[in-house]
Design an enzyme around this catalytic site. Sequence first.
Site, PDB file in Angstrom:
ATOM      1  N   LYS A   1      92.442  81.190  63.199  1.00  0.00           N
ATOM      2  CA  LYS A   1      91.903  81.799  62.251  1.00  0.00           C
ATOM      3  C   LYS A   1      90.821  80.920  61.820  1.00  0.00           C
ATOM      4  O   LYS A   1      90.994  79.744  61.414  1.00  0.00           O
ATOM      5  CB  LYS A   1      93.039  81.878  61.326  1.00  0.00           C
ATOM      6  CG  LYS A   1      92.776  83.011  60.169  1.00  0.00           C
ATOM      7  CD  LYS A   1      93.095  84.416  60.929  1.00  0.00           C
ATOM      8  CE  LYS A   1      93.291  85.546  59.767  1.00  0.00           C
ATOM      9  NZ  LYS A   1      93.463  86.651  60.503  1.00  0.00           N
TER      10      LYS A   1
ATOM     11  N   PHE B   1      53.971  58.752  61.842  1.00  0.00           N
ATOM     12  CA  PHE B   1      54.132  59.079  63.097  1.00  0.00           C
ATOM     13  C   PHE B   1      52.953  58.983  64.158  1.00  0.00           C
ATOM     14  O   PHE B   1      52.046  59.738  63.751  1.00  0.00           O
ATOM     15  CB  PHE B   1      54.635  60.437  63.187  1.00  0.00           C
ATOM     16  CG  PHE B   1      55.610  61.156  64.669  1.00  0.00           C
ATOM     17  CD1 PHE B   1      56.298  59.939  65.226  1.00  0.00           C
ATOM     18  CD2 PHE B   1      55.113  62.149  65.223  1.00  0.00           C
ATOM     19  CE1 PHE B   1      56.612  60.347  66.421  1.00  0.00           C
ATOM     20  CE2 PHE B   1      55.313  62.376  66.530  1.00  0.00           C
ATOM     21  CZ  PHE B   1      56.293  61.492  67.126  1.00  0.00           C
TER      22      PHE B   1
ATOM     23  N   HIS C   1      59.513  70.574  58.779  1.00  0.00           N
ATOM     24  CA  HIS C   1      58.228  70.280  58.796  1.00  0.00           C
ATOM     25  C   HIS C   1      57.400  70.807  57.477  1.00  0.00           C
ATOM     26  O   HIS C   1      57.648  71.936  57.321  1.00  0.00           O
ATOM     27  CB  HIS C   1      57.406  70.744  60.088  1.00  0.00           C
ATOM     28  CG  HIS C   1      57.980  70.447  61.491  1.00  0.00           C
ATOM     29  ND1 HIS C   1      57.939  69.177  61.704  1.00  0.00           N
ATOM     30  CD2 HIS C   1      58.558  71.155  62.309  1.00  0.00           C
ATOM     31  CE1 HIS C   1      58.332  68.952  62.980  1.00  0.00           C
ATOM     32  NE2 HIS C   1      59.100  70.157  63.257  1.00  0.00           N
TER      33      HIS C   1
ATOM     34  N   ASN D   1      63.552  68.033  62.131  1.00  0.00           N
ATOM     35  CA  ASN D   1      62.536  67.579  61.237  1.00  0.00           C
ATOM     36  C   ASN D   1      62.085  68.993  60.607  1.00  0.00           C
ATOM     37  O   ASN D   1      61.266  69.818  61.198  1.00  0.00           O
ATOM     38  CB  ASN D   1      61.494  66.871  62.417  1.00  0.00           C
ATOM     39  CG  ASN D   1      60.320  66.307  61.547  1.00  0.00           C
ATOM     40  OD1 ASN D   1      60.178  66.531  60.265  1.00  0.00           O
ATOM     41  ND2 ASN D   1      59.413  65.530  62.194  1.00  0.00           N
TER      42      ASN D   1
ATOM     43  N   THR E   1      97.447  85.041  64.021  1.00  0.00           N
ATOM     44  CA  THR E   1      96.282  84.519  63.144  1.00  0.00           C
ATOM     45  C   THR E   1      96.725  84.652  61.772  1.00  0.00           C
ATOM     46  O   THR E   1      96.410  83.752  60.863  1.00  0.00           O
ATOM     47  CB  THR E   1      95.151  84.512  63.714  1.00  0.00           C
ATOM     48  OG1 THR E   1      94.649  85.761  63.250  1.00  0.00           O
ATOM     49  CG2 THR E   1      94.728  84.240  65.131  1.00  0.00           C
ATOM     50  N   ASP E   2      97.084  85.747  61.420  1.00  0.00           N
ATOM     51  CA  ASP E   2      97.511  86.073  59.942  1.00  0.00           C
ATOM     52  C   ASP E   2      98.636  85.122  59.391  1.00  0.00           C
ATOM     53  O   ASP E   2      98.548  84.926  58.296  1.00  0.00           O
ATOM     54  CB  ASP E   2      97.880  87.556  59.876  1.00  0.00           C
ATOM     55  CG  ASP E   2      98.299  88.050  58.448  1.00  0.00           C
ATOM     56  OD1 ASP E   2      97.099  88.195  57.790  1.00  0.00           O
ATOM     57  OD2 ASP E   2      99.349  87.932  57.990  1.00  0.00           O
TER      58      ASP E   2
END
Lengths: 282, 282, 282, 282
Positions: free
Chosen positions: B11, B158, B246, B244, B56-57
């Site tokens: 779940k 950079f 930008h 990154n 799943t409940d």
Amino acid sequence: MPQLAENRYGKSRVRLVRVNRQAAIHEFEEWSIEVLLRGDFLSCFAEGDNSKILPTDTMKNTVYFLARKSSATCIEEFSKELIEYLLTHNPQISAAEVKIEEKSWQHLNTEGKSHPTTFVQAGSEVQTTRIIRKRGEDFQIESGLSDLVLMKTAGSAFEGYVHDPLTTLPEAKDRLFGTSLRASWTYLSNKLPFTAVRNSIRESLLTAFASHQSKSVQHTLYAMAECALAAAPQISEITLTMPNKHCLLVDLSRFGQDNPNHIFVPIDDPHGTIEARVCRGN
Amino acid sequence: MPQLAENRYGKSRVRLVRVNRQAAIHEFEEWSIEVLLRGDFLSCFAEGDNSKILPTDTMKNTVYFLARKSSATCIEEFSKELIEYLLTHNPQISAAEVKIEEKSWQHLNTEGKSHPTTFVQAGSEVQTTRIIRKRGEDFQIESGLSDLVLMKTAGSAFEGYVHDPLTTLPEAKDRLFGTSLRASWTYLSNKLPFTAVRNSIRESLLTAFASHQSKSVQHTLYAMAECALAAAPQISEITLTMPNKHCLLVDLSRFGQDNPNHIFVPIDDPHGTIEARVCRGN
Amino acid sequence: MPQLAENRYGKSRVRLVRVNRQAAIHEFEEWSIEVLLRGDFLSCFAEGDNSKILPTDTMKNTVYFLARKSSATCIEEFSKELIEYLLTHNPQISAAEVKIEEKSWQHLNTEGKSHPTTFVQAGSEVQTTRIIRKRGEDFQIESGLSDLVLMKTAGSAFEGYVHDPLTTLPEAKDRLFGTSLRASWTYLSNKLPFTAVRNSIRESLLTAFASHQSKSVQHTLYAMAECALAAAPQISEITLTMPNKHCLLVDLSRFGQDNPNHIFVPIDDPHGTIEARVCRGN
Amino acid sequence: MPQLAENRYGKSRVRLVRVNRQAAIHEFEEWSIEVLLRGDFLSCFAEGDNSKILPTDTMKNTVYFLARKSSATCIEEFSKELIEYLLTHNPQISAAEVKIEEKSWQHLNTEGKSHPTTFVQAGSEVQTTRIIRKRGEDFQIESGLSDLVLMKTAGSAFEGYVHDPLTTLPEAKDRLFGTSLRASWTYLSNKLPFTAVRNSIRESLLTAFASHQSKSVQHTLYAMAECALAAAPQISEITLTMPNKHCLLVDLSRFGQDNPNHIFVPIDDPHGTIEARVCRGN
């Protein structure tokens, strides 16, 4: 023959970062800008005559060009500059409108102090403004904030409401009260210390939300509006939109457990929507 | 005949709010939980035999049932309780995995102090954990954080990178460096003061990000990892993902203006992606 | 000393539209591309030495440069070209990985026929590929699709599962079954008519989903995998992820109404997650 | 004293699936519904008196209760039923408003034919309606559609516009023209075959978009509005919002390549916004 009843056009989501590195403590602002123009553009719509059309691409360029020169210290002042430029340089337009949303960036706290050149995005809250000027008239300024997500874990009830055959909601003396606040207010003047007034309104809304003994979302909304109008004589009215972001108490009795306001399920759909405009009375 | 090589089910996005109102200062936590089970479920897949399937409940119900009883003070401890319960009550499963994300809620500051029963959602950052236990083996715990949005307006360059015929990026001695940090680390033990260790790692990552003289995203990422490993001897390794995000300098020379790192366009697409896993060496 | 255990970097969400207007019937493709490189970049991380770094900006330029020259007719072929270029021109990298997502654009149907130069975005479904090549080794190709949202209103049951003290789910002979399908498969060869194979797999998955008498999501998933493996001898295995997007039957008995599978509430949170990898057996 | 100038409240995002399995060919509809009420609620806001408040939870229940009984075949008819019920049962309200969005679900095509009980979500397009009724007055009905994503690869130019010192956009004889269409129209009557009229308007908008020789977004918008008004005498006016979802031609001359409208970058931010309301003339 069809008639062009209304039209506006412009550029949306022009994104702008403005960095001020003059002093040791930097400033960092991130804005998203919308520009909308109105005018008699019938020949453009009906005949494809573009001779009066300022391209939206040029509006975007204008934002960056003006931002470089601007000494505006807030979104309201920059909006006014942008509107002035557009009305002055484009006689064919009858009105210009600018909306700006500013994201919440704050200096990062690390090692117990605020770092001068590092920033953290602090929440989903945005500060907003929407300014319109018709040629020959004055600016109409409406500022606000939105996406400010709040929660009260005490001081909130909801009782005594209408019961009909479709009612299943249990009355609550003590419930969670969560919202995502949107506020907008109208200024009485166009020349104001906008940031100071904004801060005062924001603080009054938060203080009222936190301290109110709430009997309903409406009840708290009104108390918040009342507080803001009292705190800021510079505004004539305020509109608050307060969705009720429900946290449902989980029914644990099925498993032999009590649940004294301890375990909840937050849900997105559906949500209550409560909205009101409150004016300064006489 | 096809072969069932791997399977898991469970779940996702089980949402839970836990409120503690025992003391005058309330506590408010919001979690999103995922539960995944593994086992020999071939008959279910191939024949539609559901006799070994825990719905799943029911997993969702189990989350709420345990949350009511739990004394766990952090997402790691609750995940362990949930895994224990599932392995104990379901002999048919061979492994259980739990992931939890915790949102950032803080007490609201208003009138200069922290309000005891009002909270504000403070940013997009989430605290995370992912714990797996195979039957008969020990817990594997990986914790972290994500969506922590940061910006440096100084101390970032950079330069000196590969230039080829397709290079158009100008070298930068001084650029903006923004990211949305994701981190995850592996603990050396299963019994730890998880929250204290988490806080120490988070603070070391932020301090390193803020103070680093960055020659590249990679360079800063590594310095941050180094710092975290030094600050938290309880972890064996850390993985950092630092897109990154930008901010492009606007070319204003077309309009006769300079732009000394003042006006930028933030963009979402495309973005750089830098990722590394750094281990404690010998 | 910390050790750099793993690292990769690149550019994400490089967006590309490719238009072919050679013939009267135009072609329109929209891709989102991710490029990731691996190699010995320790000096970059530890010392800020960028001499081996191909900037991610250059990767973006490379995508557009190659797209102009490329005769690739599908995302798999273009990914291979891009990987070849990167490995050939960058001796410092040890492996290159490319992922592409293609949006679903179709010719617009209007006035009963397909329009040659107008397109409509047809659903959230995307076609995907992920190709990795280590220097000196062969391509590893994994293709797939995702966000294909499907619903069965007949032929779906869920009964006979584990019942424990926390079970509240009623058994269902006849329920709605909705999912958002994600599939990925591995090719046995690198030179294939990728689009034809993809179409055959996609059609077999849909046919199996529609016609299956489902006893569980797992049961249908396996039938779909089986069908795809039978339809496409060119693949060795397929992984399917099928969230169970629940539509809950509304309890109308509170209002004196029955509800014979007529009125449902679709919910986003929580949802089941069912995932399996199925291989071609012996 | 503050004055309550305006207020409305209600429930948003009430999600509803309606399945009709009477015939061999099933029907499947998914709606998201918003209900908003207006009235004199001053005592609620100012004093916390909830005696006139119909809880938003009851509005949600009302939606499901009515949906079970309803024979409405479209969102307009169901909205009218819901408004009628709310006005009849709640004398304290002065007006009720209902908005519905319907998602695009279609029968799945597989093995060359339409499957009777399997559906696929076909695009982001939604069909919309917004109906308001003040007590004692008639329904005001505005219907529409939104998020219909379209692209023209031929027949679109943009030339002859205003050039000023900030203009950088090159004139284009032949460009891509993409948009995400939003339309809304006002009906002249409250009793109409709404679905048939909707289909006729939608088809006329698409046909006009596809066939138009566009000199600008405005030019095409107007042609589409004209077509819709001609096709549907049942409507008095139509408002179209057509963001210009830009695809920028990549400048490949830097790499020695030409780019004859072949390789583009689609961008989300910023985008043009063009909007107009066109009425039936005299």
